[in-house]
Design a protein around this motif. Structure first.
Motif, PDB file in Angstrom:
ATOM      1  N   SER A   1      24.889 -49.006  -4.499  1.00 38.61           N
ATOM      2  CA  SER A   1      23.627 -48.263  -4.558  1.00 38.61           C
ATOM      3  C   SER A   1      22.490 -49.166  -4.109  1.00 38.61           C
ATOM      4  CB  SER A   1      23.368 -47.732  -5.975  1.00 38.61           C
ATOM      5  OG  SER A   1      23.386 -48.796  -6.910  1.00 38.61           O
TER       6      SER A   1
ATOM      7  N   CYS B   1      24.802 -45.733   1.341  1.00 38.63           N
ATOM      8  CA  CYS B   1      23.575 -45.164   0.801  1.00 38.63           C
ATOM      9  C   CYS B   1      22.399 -45.707   1.596  1.00 38.63           C
ATOM     10  CB  CYS B   1      23.423 -45.486  -0.690  1.00 38.63           C
ATOM     11  SG  CYS B   1      23.661 -47.232  -1.093  1.00 38.63           S
TER      12      CYS B   1
ATOM     13  N   CYS C   1      24.777 -39.829   3.185  1.00 31.23           N
ATOM     14  CA  CYS C   1      23.426 -39.994   2.652  1.00 31.23           C
ATOM     15  C   CYS C   1      22.419 -39.462   3.665  1.00 31.23           C
ATOM     16  CB  CYS C   1      23.126 -41.455   2.300  1.00 31.23           C
ATOM     17  SG  CYS C   1      23.599 -42.649   3.572  1.00 31.23           S
TER      18      CYS C   1
END
Length: 337
Positions: free
Chosen positions: A200, A160, A118
């Motif tokens: 997420s 993430c 990420c």
């Protein structure tokens, strides 16, 4: 577009440029009307896996590729007086080789080259910065000149990340942690949920709440500004929202005014997060992706909302983009949590 590997949108004045990372290592430039206005040969030797951008000293964006490199680009808008077509000038900048670092054994030998999982970018003063989450156990910080500035060992792969103002929120396993990007110090507060890794994260601009997706198809609402317990900062779970998604993990989340939009499996869910008396986030609408997309293959689906003025963009891995707008009710006087 040949194939979609990642998606980002960047505002340039009154214009919005959609950046589409492709499986061939290019970035396609798409305007809001759906026209492909250009293509950037990034230099990546494999797919462009991540794109991030932020305002600040000059307009720039950063790409990461499956080849392990992270690359900076500057972008400028230019009006072609001959045909009034909006065009963009993209110039390559610094290249960071082996940006995610390497995993070493006890003897200092390379066991594996880590991959970039990420990216997040920001500007401070006249410098632009990028935080690189890795499949190893670290976050690497680089300046726009390609100089390595900081390394934070976080114990496991970074799944993430998202940023709001000076704080970077990132997921490691089943925990959300925070890094102060001004002081370059880790915050003591940590938000933990369940036994399985979170999938997420979203942090709505006007909201103190942090939203985390789970592999079971639910959204956990954390309040990282909870009061201290015995002098130690705590992070309370204020609510959970069951999307009834079964075993479909939450892949992407983002916000439109009053609502959190969640992609889990092939379903879009809309969660009302408007504050009110005894505020409780509520699932109000669910639709299969096929409602918005005429044809859907078996590849991945990407969701993008940021910088699109409340519009929603769905991208199919096989190379099509679909833009639409929510008609769910929202009043400007309501406060977004």
């Amino acid at each position: 577009i040949t194939s979609v590997a990642c998606l980002f949108a960047k505002s340039l004045g009154r214009e919005t440029l959609i950046l589409v990372g492709t499986g061939s290592g290019h970035v396609d430039l798409v305007d809001r009307a759906g026209n492909v206005t250009g293509q950037v040969d990034t230099g990546h030797q494999s797919a462009v896996t991540h794109i991030s951008s932020a305002g600040g000293h000059g307009s720039f964006f950063v790409t990461a590729g499956g080849d392990g490199t992270v690359r900076f680009f500057t972008v400028h808008r230019a009006q072609d007086e001959s045909d009034s077509t909006l065009r963009f000038a993209i110039r390559p900048g610094s290249v960071i080789e082996d940006a995610a670092g390497r995993s070493m054994d006890a003897s200092g030998n390379t066991v594996a080259h880590n991959t970039v999982t990420c990216l997040s970018t920001w500007s401070y003063g006249k410098k632009n910065w990028v935080a690189v989450g890795t499949s190893g156990d670290s976050i690497q910080i680089y300046s726009h000149r390609g100089q390595h500035e900081e390394e934070f060992l976080v114990g496991d792969s970074v799944t993430c990340m998202t940023r709001r103002l000076r704080l970077l929120a990132f997921v490691v396993g089943r925990t959300v942690r925070f890094l102060d990007l001004m002081t370059m110090k880790m915050e003591h507060v940590e938000c933990t949920w369940g036994d399985a890794p979170l999938t997420s994260i979203a942090w709505i601009r006007s909201s103190p709440a942090v939203y985390a997706g789970t592999p079971e198809g639910s959204v956990v609402v954390f309040n990282p500004q909870s009061k201290e317990a015995e002098g130690i900062p705590t992070c309370a779970v204020s609510h959970t929202v069951d999307l009834h998604a079964g075993t479909r993990a939450v892949a992407h989340m983002d916000g439109i005014p009053g609502y959190l939009v969640v992609l889990a499996g092939n379903t879009l869910s809309f969660v009302n997060i408007t504050a009110g008396h005894r505020w409780v986030p509520t699932l109000v609408e669910q639709q299969p992706v096929e409602v918005f997309v005429e044809e859907k293959g078996g590849g991945r689906i990407f969701l993008l909302i940021a910088s699109l003025g409340g519009e929603i963009l769905l991208a199919m891995e096989e190379g099509t983009l679909h833009r639409f707008r929510s008609t769910l009710p929202y009043h400007e006087g309501d406060r977004n949590l």
